[in-house]
Design a protein around this motif. Structure first.
Motif, short mmCIF file in Angstrom:
data_model
loop_
_atom_site.label_atom_id
_atom_site.label_comp_id
_atom_site.label_asym_id
_atom_site.label_seq_id
_atom_site.Cartn_x
_atom_site.Cartn_y
_atom_site.Cartn_z
N SER A 1 -37.19 -17.46 -32.51
CA SER A 1 -36.49 -18.74 -32.50
C SER A 1 -37.54 -19.83 -32.40
N LEU A 2 -37.49 -20.78 -33.33
CA LEU A 2 -38.38 -21.95 -33.29
C LEU A 2 -37.57 -23.14 -32.82
N ILE A 3 -38.07 -23.79 -31.79
CA ILE A 3 -37.32 -24.88 -31.16
C ILE A 3 -38.19 -26.14 -31.18
N ASP A 4 -37.72 -27.18 -31.85
CA ASP A 4 -38.39 -28.47 -31.79
C ASP A 4 -37.99 -29.13 -30.48
N VAL A 5 -38.97 -29.65 -29.76
CA VAL A 5 -38.69 -30.27 -28.47
C VAL A 5 -39.26 -31.68 -28.43
N ASP A 6 -38.71 -32.50 -27.57
CA ASP A 6 -39.22 -33.84 -27.31
C ASP A 6 -39.96 -33.80 -25.99
N PRO A 7 -41.25 -34.09 -26.02
CA PRO A 7 -41.99 -34.06 -24.76
C PRO A 7 -41.57 -35.19 -23.83
N ILE A 8 -41.51 -34.87 -22.57
CA ILE A 8 -41.25 -35.88 -21.55
C ILE A 8 -42.59 -36.37 -21.01
N ILE A 9 -43.42 -35.43 -20.59
CA ILE A 9 -44.79 -35.76 -20.19
C ILE A 9 -45.64 -34.52 -20.44
#
Length: 110
Positions: free
Chosen positions: A91-99
């Motif tokens: 599974s490839l998951i695009d994520v939004d970094p928080i920090i």
């Protein structure tokens, strides 16, 4: 060039009978990527405690173009082809970094 970082997570399940071979192949690919691709900023691979066949890879690339270039490198293509039958699920998951913070240059696994 977009300049926007690409941050992804990959979740894999590896055939337990091929786990040692997969880990060696993954280590080779990550070492080559980090050493030869300026656009590869971070590649971390970990396994779930008590479930070593469950691998998570955290990836940060300088840009979309750097990510796409990574997918075409000889070392990534070797990894992809050689690991094809070892990987039971991906599974490839695009994520939004928080920090994102860390100390560079350290091999934290040792």
């Amino acid at each position: 060039m977009s300049g926007k970082r690409v941050v992804r997570m990959a979740e894999l399940e590896i055939d337990p009978s091929q786990l040692d071979a997969y880990r060696a192949l993954l280590a080779e690919e990550i070492e080559a990527s980090a050493a030869s691709e300026p656009g590869v900023l971070t590649l971390y691979a970990v396994s779930i405690k008590d479930r070593p066949e469950r691998i998570c890879i955290f990836e940060v690339y300088a840009s979309q173009e750097d990510y796409e270039a990574h997918l075409k490198t000889p070392h990534f293509l070797k990894y992809k082809t050689s690991s094809e039958r070892m990987v039971r699920s991906l599974s490839l998951i695009d994520v939004d970094p928080i920090i994102l913070r860390g100390k560079t240059g350290d091999d934290l696994a040792r």
